[in-house]
Design a protein around this motif. Structure first.
Motif, PDB file in Angstrom:
ATOM      1  N   LEU A  21       1.436 -10.564  -7.370  1.00  0.00           N
ATOM      2  CA  LEU A  21       2.282 -10.164  -6.830  1.00  0.00           C
ATOM      3  C   LEU A  21       2.235  -8.959  -5.744  1.00  0.00           C
ATOM      4  CD1 LEU A  21       5.580  -9.635  -6.828  1.00  0.00           C
ATOM      5  CD2 LEU A  21       4.785  -7.710  -8.326  1.00  0.00           C
ATOM      6  N   ALA A  22       1.085  -8.294  -6.722  1.00  0.00           N
ATOM      7  CA  ALA A  22       0.642  -7.178  -6.031  1.00  0.00           C
ATOM      8  C   ALA A  22      -0.079  -7.157  -4.446  1.00  0.00           C
ATOM      9  CB  ALA A  22      -0.724  -6.653  -6.541  1.00  0.00           C
ATOM     10  N   GLN A  23      -0.813  -8.126  -4.511  1.00  0.00           N
ATOM     11  CA  GLN A  23      -1.943  -8.869  -3.089  1.00  0.00           C
ATOM     12  C   GLN A  23      -1.025  -9.431  -2.223  1.00  0.00           C
ATOM     13  OE1 GLN A  23      -5.555 -10.823  -3.727  1.00  0.00           O
ATOM     14  NE2 GLN A  23      -4.890 -11.499  -5.730  1.00  0.00           N
ATOM     15  N   GLU A  24       0.184  -9.879  -2.678  1.00  0.00           N
ATOM     16  CA  GLU A  24       1.708 -10.908  -1.846  1.00  0.00           C
ATOM     17  C   GLU A  24       2.232  -9.670  -0.801  1.00  0.00           C
ATOM     18  OE1 GLU A  24       2.268 -14.161  -0.488  1.00  0.00           O
ATOM     19  OE2 GLU A  24       0.839 -15.740  -1.544  1.00  0.00           O
ATOM     20  N   ALA A  25       2.632  -9.005  -1.573  1.00  0.00           N
ATOM     21  CA  ALA A  25       3.863  -8.025  -1.399  1.00  0.00           C
ATOM     22  C   ALA A  25       2.465  -7.342   0.097  1.00  0.00           C
ATOM     23  CB  ALA A  25       3.702  -7.060  -2.419  1.00  0.00           C
ATOM     24  N   LEU A  26       1.441  -6.726  -0.695  1.00  0.00           N
ATOM     25  CA  LEU A  26       0.849  -5.962   0.693  1.00  0.00           C
ATOM     26  C   LEU A  26       0.127  -6.989   1.756  1.00  0.00           C
ATOM     27  CD1 LEU A  26       0.639  -3.953  -1.154  1.00  0.00           C
ATOM     28  CD2 LEU A  26      -1.452  -3.434  -1.013  1.00  0.00           C
ATOM     29  N   HIS A  27       0.309  -8.013   1.610  1.00  0.00           N
ATOM     30  CA  HIS A  27       0.135  -9.002   3.026  1.00  0.00           C
ATOM     31  C   HIS A  27       0.971  -9.150   3.500  1.00  0.00           C
ATOM     32  CE1 HIS A  27      -4.544 -10.311   2.688  1.00  0.00           C
ATOM     33  NE2 HIS A  27      -4.618 -10.468   1.140  1.00  0.00           N
ATOM     34  N   ALA A  28       2.391  -8.994   2.748  1.00  0.00           N
ATOM     35  CA  ALA A  28       3.470  -9.040   3.364  1.00  0.00           C
ATOM     36  C   ALA A  28       4.617  -8.266   3.952  1.00  0.00           C
ATOM     37  CB  ALA A  28       4.373 -10.047   2.670  1.00  0.00           C
ATOM     38  N   ARG A  29       3.574  -6.769   3.326  1.00  0.00           N
ATOM     39  CA  ARG A  29       4.094  -5.853   4.022  1.00  0.00           C
ATOM     40  C   ARG A  29       5.830  -5.489   3.652  1.00  0.00           C
ATOM     41  NH1 ARG A  29       2.580  -3.038   8.733  1.00  0.00           N
ATOM     42  NH2 ARG A  29       4.141  -1.838   9.342  1.00  0.00           N
ATOM     43  N   VAL A  30       5.755  -5.078   2.053  1.00  0.00           N
ATOM     44  CA  VAL A  30       6.993  -5.192   1.082  1.00  0.00           C
ATOM     45  C   VAL A  30       6.347  -4.065   0.185  1.00  0.00           C
ATOM     46  CG1 VAL A  30       8.427  -6.157  -0.561  1.00  0.00           C
ATOM     47  CG2 VAL A  30       7.973  -7.859   1.198  1.00  0.00           C
ATOM     48  N   PRO A  31       7.106  -3.128   0.836  1.00  0.00           N
ATOM     49  CA  PRO A  31       6.553  -2.050  -0.190  1.00  0.00           C
ATOM     50  C   PRO A  31       6.592  -2.315  -1.805  1.00  0.00           C
ATOM     51  CG  PRO A  31       8.280  -1.283   0.938  1.00  0.00           C
ATOM     52  CD  PRO A  31       8.451  -2.219   1.080  1.00  0.00           C
ATOM     53  N   LEU A  32       5.580  -1.217  -2.971  1.00  0.00           N
ATOM     54  CA  LEU A  32       5.457  -2.155  -3.911  1.00  0.00           C
ATOM     55  C   LEU A  32       5.377  -0.786  -4.848  1.00  0.00           C
ATOM     56  CD1 LEU A  32       4.082  -4.335  -5.609  1.00  0.00           C
ATOM     57  CD2 LEU A  32       1.746  -3.379  -5.357  1.00  0.00           C
ATOM     58  N   VAL A  33       6.261  -1.150  -5.952  1.00  0.00           N
ATOM     59  CA  VAL A  33       6.228  -0.105  -6.596  1.00  0.00           C
ATOM     60  C   VAL A  33       5.287  -0.520  -8.254  1.00  0.00           C
ATOM     61  CG1 VAL A  33       7.600   1.508  -8.711  1.00  0.00           C
ATOM     62  CG2 VAL A  33       7.912   0.809  -6.015  1.00  0.00           C
ATOM     63  N   ALA A  34       4.366  -0.408  -8.967  1.00  0.00           N
ATOM     64  CA  ALA A  34       3.762  -0.780  -9.847  1.00  0.00           C
ATOM     65  C   ALA A  34       3.130   0.452 -10.629  1.00  0.00           C
ATOM     66  CB  ALA A  34       2.585  -1.441  -9.185  1.00  0.00           C
ATOM     67  N   ALA A  35       3.313  -0.142 -12.471  1.00  0.00           N
ATOM     68  CA  ALA A  35       2.482   0.780 -12.745  1.00  0.00           C
ATOM     69  C   ALA A  35       1.116   0.656 -13.303  1.00  0.00           C
ATOM     70  CB  ALA A  35       2.690  -0.076 -14.231  1.00  0.00           C
ATOM     71  N   ALA A  36       0.129   1.810 -13.098  1.00  0.00           N
ATOM     72  CA  ALA A  36      -0.700   2.278 -13.092  1.00  0.00           C
ATOM     73  C   ALA A  36      -1.728   1.937 -14.757  1.00  0.00           C
ATOM     74  CB  ALA A  36      -0.485   3.978 -12.439  1.00  0.00           C
ATOM     75  N   VAL A  37      -1.751   0.480 -14.519  1.00  0.00           N
ATOM     76  CA  VAL A  37      -2.525   0.027 -15.676  1.00  0.00           C
ATOM     77  C   VAL A  37      -3.367  -0.927 -15.013  1.00  0.00           C
ATOM     78  CG1 VAL A  37      -0.315  -1.599 -15.936  1.00  0.00           C
ATOM     79  CG2 VAL A  37      -2.154  -1.140 -18.061  1.00  0.00           C
ATOM     80  N   GLY A  38      -4.278  -1.060 -16.481  1.00  0.00           N
ATOM     81  CA  GLY A  38      -5.564  -2.153 -15.599  1.00  0.00           C
ATOM     82  C   GLY A  38      -6.482  -1.046 -14.885  1.00  0.00           C
ATOM     83  N   SER A  39      -6.120  -2.962 -14.103  1.00  0.00           N
ATOM     84  CA  SER A  39      -7.097  -2.480 -12.795  1.00  0.00           C
ATOM     85  C   SER A  39      -6.136  -2.358 -11.216  1.00  0.00           C
ATOM     86  CB  SER A  39      -7.842  -4.024 -12.528  1.00  0.00           C
ATOM     87  OG  SER A  39      -7.306  -4.659 -12.543  1.00  0.00           O
ATOM     88  N   VAL A  40      -4.780  -2.481 -11.740  1.00  0.00           N
ATOM     89  CA  VAL A  40      -3.761  -2.137 -10.715  1.00  0.00           C
ATOM     90  C   VAL A  40      -4.254  -1.561  -9.094  1.00  0.00           C
ATOM     91  CG1 VAL A  40      -1.477  -1.208  -9.537  1.00  0.00           C
ATOM     92  CG2 VAL A  40      -1.941  -3.276 -11.464  1.00  0.00           C
ATOM     93  N   PRO A  41      -4.308   0.070  -9.956  1.00  0.00           N
ATOM     94  CA  PRO A  41      -4.696   1.342  -8.580  1.00  0.00           C
ATOM     95  C   PRO A  41      -5.768   0.743  -8.394  1.00  0.00           C
ATOM     96  CG  PRO A  41      -4.400   2.063 -11.556  1.00  0.00           C
ATOM     97  CD  PRO A  41      -4.860   0.631 -11.649  1.00  0.00           C
ATOM     98  N   GLU A  42      -7.249  -0.191  -8.913  1.00  0.00           N
ATOM     99  CA  GLU A  42      -8.251  -0.554  -8.425  1.00  0.00           C
ATOM    100  C   GLU A  42      -7.297  -1.242  -6.358  1.00  0.00           C
ATOM    101  OE1 GLU A  42     -12.316  -2.627  -9.541  1.00  0.00           O
ATOM    102  OE2 GLU A  42     -11.565  -2.375 -10.620  1.00  0.00           O
ATOM    103  N   LEU A  43      -6.990  -1.881  -7.236  1.00  0.00           N
ATOM    104  CA  LEU A  43      -6.695  -3.676  -6.442  1.00  0.00           C
ATOM    105  C   LEU A  43      -5.917  -2.817  -4.962  1.00  0.00           C
ATOM    106  CD1 LEU A  43      -6.404  -6.825  -5.607  1.00  0.00           C
ATOM    107  CD2 LEU A  43      -4.401  -6.207  -7.421  1.00  0.00           C
ATOM    108  N   VAL A  44      -4.558  -1.899  -5.317  1.00  0.00           N
ATOM    109  CA  VAL A  44      -3.834  -1.482  -3.973  1.00  0.00           C
ATOM    110  C   VAL A  44      -4.111   0.382  -3.558  1.00  0.00           C
ATOM    111  CG1 VAL A  44      -2.112  -2.514  -5.102  1.00  0.00           C
ATOM    112  CG2 VAL A  44      -2.159  -0.151  -6.072  1.00  0.00           C
ATOM    113  N   GLY A  45      -5.402   0.705  -4.692  1.00  0.00           N
ATOM    114  CA  GLY A  45      -5.544   2.655  -3.362  1.00  0.00           C
ATOM    115  C   GLY A  45      -4.553   2.662  -3.609  1.00  0.00           C
ATOM    116  N   ASP A  46      -4.260   3.327  -1.702  1.00  0.00           N
ATOM    117  CA  ASP A  46      -2.819   4.324  -1.985  1.00  0.00           C
ATOM    118  C   ASP A  46      -1.683   3.376  -1.280  1.00  0.00           C
ATOM    119  OD1 ASP A  46      -4.131   4.048   0.340  1.00  0.00           O
ATOM    120  OD2 ASP A  46      -3.976   6.128   0.989  1.00  0.00           O
ATOM    121  N   ALA A  47      -1.058   2.676  -1.668  1.00  0.00           N
ATOM    122  CA  ALA A  47      -1.285   1.322  -0.475  1.00  0.00           C
ATOM    123  C   ALA A  47      -0.035   0.702  -1.796  1.00  0.00           C
ATOM    124  CB  ALA A  47      -1.812   0.116   0.060  1.00  0.00           C
ATOM    125  N   ALA A  48       0.633   1.728  -2.623  1.00  0.00           N
ATOM    126  CA  ALA A  48       1.328   1.234  -3.764  1.00  0.00           C
ATOM    127  C   ALA A  48       1.967   2.459  -4.535  1.00  0.00           C
ATOM    128  CB  ALA A  48       1.040   0.536  -4.727  1.00  0.00           C
TER     129      ALA A  48
END
Length: 378
Positions: free
Chosen positions: A288-315
């Motif tokens: 979901l995170a990857q698809e959203a960023l590729h599609a230029r859809v803003p992402l709101v995500a829980a800062a859990v596990g490796s999500v912060p590492e994956l999205v950086g400052d882009a969510a």
């Protein structure tokens, strides 16, 4: 890109690999199809051991791999089938913990190198947590290399006794995304109309309906934003054991939420959304995170596990389990299109840093080369 193994000094024939799929999640299955396609194109012989229905969906044979039906089971018959499939392999690559365990059983005492990719973190409680630790330890120690799709999984593999654990480059395989198609408004408006969101904001969440996905938090947040005019519609794509419980909550509390089950047009649905929401989840590299960023859809995500590492400052990251913070982020972004535009731009920049499918195949091949070339001649 040249491929060393097929003409290494001690092998005249092409490298023979067996890819073993376990639970067959969409993430690992799509990755194996992408990997098989890239390996075959580089002259590697690929056999995919997976349940028959998985080949029906992902068409491993369509990209030039051989498919052998192996049930999702560790019973003696399934292990024997897998053992036969691995008999002439130069290397076996298992995807997921359970696939790694079955491959370990099938290889027995053979010296065939085993690579295991850990795509997600497994969860268990009580006595099952102890069994899970034993399983992780057995697989980590049996593997010549464990590839983890996040730093967290690499650390976990090392803590379980892995001799060699590395961060894996894992690309998001292109899922029916047509980046060259400039007329994206028509499919977008069609998807929104089908979901019932032509004149209201559309929020999208994707993932199996189980306890580790944070759906309770998500529904609590929906209770807070339903007072907006118009109230955003939250669409949840996925199926699982919590469906009945979630549906009852939606009906009892009159929440603006729709459960639409499994879909094969996830990319299109995410691209049609105003916001993508990730309240939790075990994946190391959230699709979901990857698809959203590729599609230029803003992402709101829980800062859990490796999500912060994956999205950086882009969510927009919020504390896990904090429904007020999640709802607040959604309300703020819907009210400020400029913040959304900024996140879209950051998302595009972040997505450009992720590995491509070609780079993913190249990394895996370099591991294969390393393991098969250092092996002494027998």
């Amino acid at each position: 890109m040249s491929h060393v193994s097929s003409h290494s000094p001690h092998r005249q024939s092409p490298l023979r690999t067996v890819q073993v799929l376990g639970g067959g999640s969409a993430v690992s299955s799509a990755h194996v199809r992408s990997l098989a396609s890239g390996l075959v194109a580089r002259g590697v012989r690929v056999t995919v051991c997976a349940p028959g229905e998985t080949d029906g969906v992902y068409d491993f044979t369509g990209v030039g791999a051989q498919h052998i039906h192996v049930p999702r089971s560790s019973d003696p018959a399934s292990v024997a089938t897998l053992r036969n499939a691995c008999a002439d392999a130069d290397l076996v690559h298992a995807h997921g913990l359970h696939a790694g365990f079955r491959a370990t059983l099938a290889l027995g005492g053979r010296r065939t190198p085993l690579v295991v990719t850990w795509h997600t973190r497994s969860y268990a409680e009580g006595a099952r947590a102890h069994l899970l630790r034993l399983l992780e330890r057995r697989v980590a120690k049996a593997a010549a290399v464990v590839l983890g799709t996040s730093s967290e999984l690499v650390d976990r593999a090392r803590s379980r006794g892995a001799r060699d654990a590395r961060l894996a480059a894992v690309a998001l395989p292109a899922l029916r995304r047509n980046d060259a198609d400039e007329d994206t408004d028509r499919p977008r408006s069609k998807a929104r109309a089908e979901l019932g969101a032509t004149d209201r904001p559309l929020l999208m969440a994707v993932g199996s309906l189980d306890r580790h996905r944070g759906y309770d938090t998500l529904l609590d947040a929906a209770r807070e934003w339903r007072g907006l005019d118009p109230a955003p519609l939250l669409v949840i794509v996925g199926e699982g054991p919590l469906r009945g419980v979630l549906q009852r909550r939606i009906e009892d509390e009159e929440l603006p939420v729709r459960l639409v089950g499994r879909r094969d047009d996830v990319s299109e649905l995410i691209a049609a959304a105003d916001l993508a929401l990730l309240p939790g989840g075990p994946e190391a590299r959230s699709v979901l995170a990857q698809e959203a960023l590729h599609a230029r859809v803003p992402l709101v995500a829980a800062a859990v596990g490796s999500v912060p590492e994956l999205v950086g400052d882009a969510a927009e990251l919020v504390p896990c389990g904090d429904s007020a913070a999640l709802a607040g982020a959604v309300v703020r972004l819907l009210a400020h299109p400029d913040l959304c535009e900024e996140l879209k731009d950051r998302g595009a920049r972040q997505a450009a840093t992720w590995p491509t499918e070609d780079e993913t195949v190249a990394q895996v091949l370099s591991v294969y080369d390393e393991l098969t070339q250092v092996r002494p001649l027998t």
